[in-house]
Design an enzyme around this catalytic site. Structure first.
Site, PDB file in Angstrom:
ATOM      1  N   ALA A   1     -10.255  -2.452   2.774  1.00 40.49           N
ATOM      2  CA  ALA A   1      -9.011  -1.873   3.302  1.00 40.49           C
ATOM      3  C   ALA A   1      -8.283  -1.126   2.187  1.00 40.49           C
ATOM      4  CB  ALA A   1      -8.127  -2.981   3.878  1.00 40.49           C
TER       5      ALA A   1
ATOM      6  N   GLY B   1       0.786  -1.220   0.000  1.00 41.32           N
ATOM      7  CA  GLY B   1       0.000   0.000   0.000  1.00 41.32           C
ATOM      8  C   GLY B   1       0.819   1.271   0.000  1.00 41.32           C
TER       9      GLY B   1
ATOM     10  N   GLU C   1       0.972  28.000   4.178  1.00 45.96           N
ATOM     11  CA  GLU C   1      -0.022  27.371   5.045  1.00 45.96           C
ATOM     12  C   GLU C   1      -1.170  28.347   5.292  1.00 45.96           C
ATOM     13  OE1 GLU C   1      -2.438  25.477   7.357  1.00 45.96           O
ATOM     14  OE2 GLU C   1      -0.708  24.362   6.592  1.00 45.96           O
TER      15      GLU C   1
ATOM     16  N   HIS D   1      21.014   4.536  31.917  1.00 41.97           N
ATOM     17  CA  HIS D   1      21.769   5.783  31.747  1.00 41.97           C
ATOM     18  C   HIS D   1      23.013   5.498  30.897  1.00 41.97           C
ATOM     19  CE1 HIS D   1      23.678   9.610  32.758  1.00 41.97           C
ATOM     20  NE2 HIS D   1      24.787   8.920  33.015  1.00 41.97           N
TER      21      HIS D   1
ATOM     22  N   ARG E   1      -4.932  13.934   3.369  1.00 41.11           N
ATOM     23  CA  ARG E   1      -5.376  12.727   2.686  1.00 41.11           C
ATOM     24  C   ARG E   1      -6.857  12.506   2.965  1.00 41.11           C
ATOM     25  NH1 ARG E   1      -1.294   9.920   0.594  1.00 41.11           N
ATOM     26  NH2 ARG E   1      -2.571   8.038   0.373  1.00 41.11           N
TER      27      ARG E   1
END
Length: 463
Positions: free
Chosen positions: A144, A42, A204, A442, A271
């Site tokens: 899907a 996909g 934007e 650590h 999307r």
């Protein structure tokens, strides 16, 4: 002559949700057929998550080498580097090929029949595969099909106008790139292209970058953009592109039109669920806006028809689709399952990276919850110092009364790798004392997680 096949589970779409559902169904012994019109994996594996992270890695390596050629406090100096973007793309494609081949092998191993072709739904039990002369009957139908990029009518794709798909396979790095959209896709690719040598501008419509996240989280990313020389045009709307002058026409907050020069324009404005082109309307399912409406078991309004992933709306995340796909396979096998995660991590692979899991302080307060909120800065973390990455912080949100942790947020180098610990603590119902009392190795970035919990309790050790 048309061939007719029968199966228990038929899956349309071979992305993360579809192929995981198929693999799990195969493991459970469920006869399964998966239809995919393009390459297995996909959007995520082919033109999304994986290739974008590969390109981001190339960009970071090139950027660091360029920095070393100009002198470095680390004592490293090199000759100015050169970039063979063709070789970079070949390397990226090699990763994609290995992963998609691996998916194919897993499906075969689990006896899933994969049919390459385009599905067309006849009804809830019948699907045709166009071009394959095949009709498939099924007991359960799993949808899907994922999502597609949102296009802008005033910026039709083609020529210098590109989507993220084309941006991930460049033949050359443009001298001037304008990114339309300051969400995670636009900024991930915009920052990468800037590090690869492009002069990048971001347009934007909203008043700040990454508008889905609070400004405290996005501030370190805004600082990186400034350091890289990325120009921001906030609250600017796009009017169109003039190919004759190679300029993008934008309107500023005062209503004036500006002409911004660009060799390429990357449209990255979001999307939407992929619902067109495969006769979904034949099912007349209940919808939730542009997405298919599902319940807590991913069941649609039609019995034994399921929908998962981006097709079912936000959050559009590959790991959500995978979890839903696994669950649906188990439901088909007769198991009792519900999809009710406490939280799903969202990650932006910007510079620095950003992670949000669970409730933010603003969301908790909007729900009327009394909360403790504490930050621990990476400037006080030894591992971050050794990585030359002191910007950013870890933030914890917990109930004031019982210290139950409601959310984690982080911005900084490599914080995507903290997302698993964040999500796990929420799923296990951890309290501040649980995290504060866990010994963290650590030196690691994870120490900032413990310190944030300690600070919320009033006694951070290294601040």
């Amino acid at each position: 002559m048309q061939q007719t096949l029968s199966t228990t589970l038929l899956i349309i779409g071979g992305g993360p949700g579809g192929y995981v559902a198929a693999i799990r169904a195969g493991q459970l012994g469920i006869p399964t057929i998966l239809i995919e019109g393009q390459t297995l994996g996909g959007t995520c594996l082919n033109v999304g998550c994986i290739p974008s992270k590969a390109l981001i890695h190339v960009a970071e390596q090139f950027h660091q080498t360029t920095r070393f050629s100009q002198g470095s406090s680390l004592g490293i100096s090199v000759q100015p580097p050169t970039l063979d973007i063709g070789q970079s793309v070949n390397w990226k494609n090699g990763i994609v090929d290995r992963l998609t081949s691996g998916v194919a092998a897993l499906l075969k191993k689990n006896k899933v029949q994969v049919i390459h072709g385009w599905a067309r739904i006849i009804d809830g039990k019948t699907v045709e595969v166009e071009g394959a002369g095949m009709r498939i009957q099924c007991e359960h139908l799993l949808l899907a099909t994922g999502s597609t990029s949102v296009n802008l009518p005033m910026l039709p794709l083609g020529g210098p106008i590109i989507s993220s798909t084309e941006a991930l396979t460049p033949s050359a790095i443009p001298k001037r790139l304008i990114v339309v959209g300051a969400g995670y896709i636009g900024l991930e690719l915009g920052i990468a292209y800037s590090k690869l040598g492009a002069d990048v501008s971001v347009v934007e419509a909203r008043d700040r970058i990454l508008p889905a996240y609070d400004q405290e989280l996005t501030q370190p990313i805004a600082e990186t953009l400034k350091t890289l020389g990325v120009k921001l045009y906030l609250q600017h709307s796009v009017e169109g592109f003039d190919p004759a002058t190679q300029t993008l026409q934008v309107c500023n907050p005062e209503g004036e039109t500006l002409a911004l020069e660009a060799d390429q324009v990357l449209v990255a404005v979001g999307r939407r669920p992929h619902t067109q082109g495969w006769s979904l309307e034949a099912l007349a399912l209940d919808m939730n806006g542009a997405a298919i409406k599902i319940d807590e078991r991913c069941q649609t309004s039609m019995r034994n028809v399921w929908a998962i992933g981006d097709l079912a709306g936000e959050p559009m995340l590959a790991h959500r689709a995978m979890a839903q796909g696994e669950m649906v396979a188990e439901l088909v096998a007769g198991k009792q399952r519900e999809f009710n995660p406490v939280a799903i991590a969202a990650v932006c692979f910007t510079d620095p990276e950003l992670v949000v899991v669970g409730k933010t302080p603003q969301e908790a307060k909007a729900e009327g919850l009394e909360v403790l909120v504490a930050n621990f800065p990476f400037a006080a973390n030894g591992r971050a110092m050794t990585l030359e990455s002191k910007s950013g912080f870890v933030r914890v949100v917990a109930r004031s009364d019982n210290h139950l942790i409601l959310g984690w947020q982080a911005v900084g180098v490599g914080v995507s790798e903290l997302s698993t610990a964040f999500a796990q603590s929420l799923e296990m119902g951890a309290r501040l004392e649980d995290i504060a009392g866990t010994i963290h190795a650590h030196p690691t970035l994870g120490e900032a997680v413990q310190e944030a919990a300690l600070r919320a309790l009033g006694h951070a050790l290294h601040l």
